[in-house]
Enzyme design. Structure first.
Site, PDB file in Angstrom:
ATOM      1  N   ASN A 110       0.854  -1.192   0.000  1.00 56.66           N
ATOM      2  CA  ASN A 110       0.000   0.000   0.000  1.00 56.66           C
ATOM      3  C   ASN A 110       0.891   1.244   0.000  1.00 56.66           C
ATOM      4  OD1 ASN A 110      -2.441   1.579   0.406  1.00 56.66           O
ATOM      5  ND2 ASN A 110      -1.784   1.865   2.522  1.00 56.66           N
ATOM      6  N   HIS A 153       0.987   5.148   1.422  1.00 57.75           N
ATOM      7  CA  HIS A 153       0.354   6.006   2.418  1.00 57.75           C
ATOM      8  C   HIS A 153       1.028   7.382   2.387  1.00 57.75           C
ATOM      9  CE1 HIS A 153      -1.856   7.066   5.996  1.00 57.75           C
ATOM     10  NE2 HIS A 153      -0.746   7.592   6.478  1.00 57.75           N
ATOM     11  N   SER A 193       5.063   6.798   2.203  1.00 52.20           N
ATOM     12  CA  SER A 193       5.636   5.488   2.527  1.00 52.20           C
ATOM     13  C   SER A 193       4.924   4.402   1.731  1.00 52.20           C
ATOM     14  CB  SER A 193       5.431   5.158   4.017  1.00 52.20           C
ATOM     15  OG  SER A 193       5.881   6.206   4.853  1.00 52.20           O
ATOM     16  N   ASP A 235      -2.082   0.921   8.460  1.00 51.86           N
ATOM     17  CA  ASP A 235      -0.883   1.635   8.007  1.00 51.86           C
ATOM     18  C   ASP A 235       0.348   1.255   8.835  1.00 51.86           C
ATOM     19  OD1 ASP A 235      -2.471   3.018   6.120  1.00 51.86           O
ATOM     20  OD2 ASP A 235      -3.036   4.489   7.638  1.00 51.86           O
ATOM     21  N   ALA A 268       6.125  12.714  -4.947  1.00 50.26           N
ATOM     22  CA  ALA A 268       7.040  11.744  -4.326  1.00 50.26           C
ATOM     23  C   ALA A 268       6.436  10.338  -4.338  1.00 50.26           C
ATOM     24  CB  ALA A 268       7.356  12.173  -2.893  1.00 50.26           C
TER      25      ALA A 268
HETATM   26  C1  GRF Z   1      -2.726   8.906  -2.382  1.00 49.95           C
HETATM   27  O1  GRF Z   1      -2.350  10.069  -1.723  1.00 49.95           O
HETATM   28  C2  GRF Z   1      -2.351   7.689  -1.589  1.00 49.95           C
HETATM   29  O2  GRF Z   1      -1.174   7.849  -0.868  1.00 49.95           O
HETATM   30  C3  GRF Z   1      -3.513   7.548  -0.652  1.00 49.95           C
HETATM   31  O3  GRF Z   1      -4.636   7.904  -1.406  1.00 49.95           O
HETATM   32  C4  GRF Z   1      -4.254   8.782  -2.461  1.00 49.95           C
HETATM   33  C5  GRF Z   1      -4.697   8.136  -3.734  1.00 49.95           C
HETATM   34  O4  GRF Z   1      -4.464   8.961  -4.844  1.00 49.95           O
HETATM   35  N1  GRF Z   1      -3.560   6.210  -0.112  1.00 49.95           N
HETATM   36  P1  GRF Z   1      -4.532   8.356  -6.312  1.00 49.95           P
HETATM   37  O5  GRF Z   1      -5.910   7.709  -6.448  1.00 49.95           O
HETATM   38  O6  GRF Z   1      -3.438   7.357  -6.447  1.00 49.95           O
HETATM   39  O7  GRF Z   1      -4.381   9.522  -7.230  1.00 49.95           O
END
Ligand code: GRF
Length: 222
Positions: A114, A116, A143, A152, A180
């Site tokens: 995942n 995060h 991360s 998480d 990032a």
């Molecule tokens: C990202 O910020 C990810 O880290 C979080 O949800 C958001 C998803 O954005 N888990 P996307 O759908 O990949 O544009």
């Protein structure tokens, strides 16, 4: 050497925008990338990412969680069915807004990752950018981690740091972190697909040098 046969088959689970999924798809277009995106699954039919995936020629599947009421496992069994049908070996969560049960987590242990939007273990859960600003941290980031039953909380594979500026709003900070994210998610998936990540007592150990792509660069401080 990466041959078509040796590429790990990956599914990306999304709920919305899909920009991280798109970053994985783009990375996997390189012939030497060790994974291919075999399937994109969304729990929401309206997820914008579905169109991005379809435009890239990737199979998509919508499994609407709301049809299952409170039976999370029934939803996951149907997800599992489409993953099996496509021969999926690794699963990437990318903005997938469902909590997973022990049943699913057990099946995918060590093969489910995942992204995060924080430097874990800081700021687990939601609204990470607003909370980072409120806490007054000077460094924030993203991360990629293995998914465990702890929210998480699984072993961390890759992280990227970005500066927090005095002028930041949650949105400007989110945009810097997102850039990032798009760097480290393909990197982390590559490491996992190559079998270079070992988990020992809740910690990842990585074969070879991996610093590249995980550093804050001056051009980001703009
Ligand atoms: C990202 O910020 C990810 O880290 C979080 O949800 C958001 C998803 O954005 N888990 P996307 O759908 O990949 O544009």
């Amino acid at each position: 050497m990466v041959t078509p046969m040796s590429r790990r088959r990956v599914a990306v689970l999304i709920s919305g925008r899909g920009s991280n999924m798109a970053a994985l798809v783009e990375a996997a277009q390189a012939p030497d990338y060790p994974a291919e995106i075999a399937l994109v699954v969304s729990n929401r039919a309206a997820a914008a990412g579905l169109k991005i995936a379809a435009a890239a020629g990737i199979a998509t599947s919508v499994i609407d969680h709301s049809r299952y009421g409170t039976d999370r496992e029934a939803f996951e069994r149907d997800v599992q069915e489409v993953l099996d049908a496509r021969g999926v070996e690794l699963v990437c969560l990318a903005g997938f807004m469902r909590l997973l049960t022990p049943w699913f987590l057990g099946r995918w242990e060590g093969r489910l990752i995942n992204i995060h939007p924080s430097l874990l273990p800081a700021f687990t859960g939601l609204d990470t950018h607003a909370r980072a600003l409120e806490a007054g941290v000077r460094i924030h980031g993203a991360s990629v981690h293995f998914v465990t039953s702890e929210l998480d909380g699984g072993p961390i594979i890759a992280q990227a740091a970005v500066p927090v500026l005095d002028t930041d709003t949650p949105d400007t900070l989110a945009a810097r972190v997102l850039a990032a994210e798009h760097r480290i998610y393909p990197l982390a998936l590559k490491l996992v697909a190559e079998g270079r990540v070992r988990i020992v007592e809740g910690r990842c150990f990585i074969d070879g040098a991996v610093a590249e792509g995980m550093l804050t660069v001056p051009s980001q401080i703009a």
